[in-house]
Scaffold this motif. Structure first.
Motif, PDB file in Angstrom:
ATOM      1  N   GLU A 208       0.834  -1.207   0.000  1.00 63.17           N
ATOM      2  CA  GLU A 208       0.000   0.000   0.000  1.00 63.17           C
ATOM      3  C   GLU A 208       0.867   1.254   0.000  1.00 63.17           C
ATOM      4  OE1 GLU A 208      -2.475  -0.411   3.396  1.00 63.17           O
ATOM      5  OE2 GLU A 208      -3.568  -2.147   2.601  1.00 63.17           O
ATOM      6  N   LEU A 209       1.938   1.218   0.767  1.00 66.59           N
ATOM      7  CA  LEU A 209       2.863   2.355   0.792  1.00 66.59           C
ATOM      8  C   LEU A 209       3.450   2.595  -0.590  1.00 66.59           C
ATOM      9  CD1 LEU A 209       4.750   4.442   2.162  1.00 66.59           C
ATOM     10  CD2 LEU A 209       6.254   2.530   2.759  1.00 66.59           C
ATOM     11  N   LEU A 210       3.871   1.511  -1.251  1.00 71.05           N
ATOM     12  CA  LEU A 210       4.440   1.634  -2.580  1.00 71.05           C
ATOM     13  C   LEU A 210       3.415   2.181  -3.569  1.00 71.05           C
ATOM     14  CD1 LEU A 210       6.755   1.257  -4.535  1.00 71.05           C
ATOM     15  CD2 LEU A 210       6.138  -1.156  -4.739  1.00 71.05           C
ATOM     16  N   ASP A 211       2.183   1.704  -3.482  1.00 77.42           N
ATOM     17  CA  ASP A 211       1.116   2.231  -4.339  1.00 77.42           C
ATOM     18  C   ASP A 211       1.003   3.740  -4.192  1.00 77.42           C
ATOM     19  OD1 ASP A 211       0.392  -0.226  -5.376  1.00 77.42           O
ATOM     20  OD2 ASP A 211      -1.172  -0.581  -3.881  1.00 77.42           O
TER      21      ASP A 211
ATOM     22  N   TYR B 210      11.317   4.463  -9.646  1.00 84.17           N
ATOM     23  CA  TYR B 210      11.432   3.782  -8.362  1.00 84.17           C
ATOM     24  C   TYR B 210      12.543   4.351  -7.486  1.00 84.17           C
ATOM     25  CZ  TYR B 210       7.767   0.498  -9.481  1.00 84.17           C
ATOM     26  OH  TYR B 210       6.547  -0.056  -9.767  1.00 84.17           O
ATOM     27  N   TYR B 211      13.589   4.908  -8.075  1.00 81.23           N
ATOM     28  CA  TYR B 211      14.560   5.622  -7.252  1.00 81.23           C
ATOM     29  C   TYR B 211      13.906   6.865  -6.645  1.00 81.23           C
ATOM     30  CZ  TYR B 211      18.938   3.059  -8.014  1.00 81.23           C
ATOM     31  OH  TYR B 211      19.942   2.115  -7.993  1.00 81.23           O
ATOM     32  N   MET B 212      13.024   7.507  -7.374  1.00 82.71           N
ATOM     33  CA  MET B 212      12.294   8.642  -6.822  1.00 82.71           C
ATOM     34  C   MET B 212      11.361   8.195  -5.697  1.00 82.71           C
ATOM     35  SD  MET B 212      11.304  11.090 -10.027  1.00 82.71           S
ATOM     36  CE  MET B 212      12.520  12.144 -10.801  1.00 82.71           C
ATOM     37  N   VAL B 213      10.740   7.052  -5.868  1.00 84.86           N
ATOM     38  CA  VAL B 213       9.885   6.497  -4.812  1.00 84.86           C
ATOM     39  C   VAL B 213      10.697   6.312  -3.536  1.00 84.86           C
ATOM     40  CG1 VAL B 213       8.751   4.360  -4.070  1.00 84.86           C
ATOM     41  CG2 VAL B 213       8.138   5.403  -6.258  1.00 84.86           C
ATOM     42  N   TYR B 214      11.881   5.712  -3.676  1.00 84.79           N
ATOM     43  CA  TYR B 214      12.718   5.508  -2.492  1.00 84.79           C
ATOM     44  C   TYR B 214      13.124   6.848  -1.869  1.00 84.79           C
ATOM     45  CZ  TYR B 214      16.614   4.787   0.568  1.00 84.79           C
ATOM     46  OH  TYR B 214      17.423   4.834   1.663  1.00 84.79           O
ATOM     47  N   ALA B 215      13.528   7.804  -2.696  1.00 89.42           N
ATOM     48  CA  ALA B 215      13.945   9.112  -2.189  1.00 89.42           C
ATOM     49  C   ALA B 215      12.814   9.783  -1.432  1.00 89.42           C
ATOM     50  CB  ALA B 215      14.414   9.992  -3.343  1.00 89.42           C
TER      51      ALA B 215
END
Length: 240
Positions: free
Chosen positions: A33-36, A155-160
């Motif tokens: 859910e967090l990733l979504d 996905y690097y932006m998601v992690y950041a």
């Protein structure tokens, strides 16, 4: 570029991590859910979209601008140094990305340039091997359905974004890496074609055991084995 600045800062939630071994799992549904949520923000944020589009466009512009010089250089290497070519006369290369932590986002530029040259018929990428951050970039690059670095950059932006909003995220990961990366890996190879590309062409370097023996893992039996291999390569925490 500070990818975290692409997001509007909001109060963070504290996400609890858990042991990855045996039956003790991270809260997978929570991280899904967090990733979504994070991925939706990245894809809808105009600043993030502009950064991604600008980076991809610049790679294509650079290749197009220097296309003739690149082709001349490759022809010279094939002729003089006997670089390998396939039946169609295309240079065949394997890609190797070393561990560089989150600086491995730079592999996106390398992959985008090589992908552009491949689409021009100049060369053919074969296997992609990486270690640690290089392994993270390898699975994200291979998983992209259009042979592009868009998935990697998103996905690097998601992690950041996660790291920017999570209190003491760097200190916490000294003890245990965030399960967010494992969830990212599960997400990008969910598609059958994406998993097949990673399975057939992805090689991940892992140092393990008391003597830190080097292992090269590839041709995974199933998705979870693949996720665990790429996660293990980047797991450099005290409890990893």
């Amino acid at each position: 570029c500070n990818f975290a600045s692409c997001a509007s800062l909001t109060p963070s939630r504290i996400y609890t991590s858990c042991c990855l071994r045996g039956s003790c799992r991270p809260f997978m549904s929570e991280y899904s859910e967090l990733l979504d949520s994070l991925l939706k923000e990245v894809r809808e944020d105009e600043s993030c979209k502009k950064v991604i589009d600008d980076l991809l466009s610049y790679a294509l512009y650079s290749v197009t601008k220097n296309e003739n010089d690149i082709k001349d250089t490759i022809r010279n290497r094939v002729s003089v140094r006997k670089w390998p070519v396939n039946a169609e006369g295309e240079l065949e290369i394997d890609v190797l990305w070393p561990g560089a932590g989150y600086n491995s986002v730079a592999c996106g530029g390398s992959f985008e340039v090589l992908a552009a040259l491949e689409k021009m018929g100049v060369l053919k990428m074969r296997d992609v091997m990486g270690a640690s951050g290089g392994a993270a970039s390898a699975i994200l690059a291979l998983a992209d359905e259009n042979c592009s670095s868009r998935t990697l950059l998103e996905y690097y932006m998601v992690y950041a974004m996660w790291a920017d909003r999570t209190p003491r995220s760097n200190m916490r990961q000294l003890w245990k890496a965030t399960p967010l990366w494992a969830e990212i890996y599960r997400r990008v190879i969910k598609n059958d074609d994406a998993f097949q590309r990673v399975r057939e062409r992805g090689y991940v370097a892992v140092a393990g055991g008391k003597t830190f023996q080097n292992w090269i893992l590839h041709h995974f039996v199933d998705r979870e084995q693949c996720v665990q291999a790429y996660e293990a390569s980047g797991e450099a925490s005290l409890s990893g």
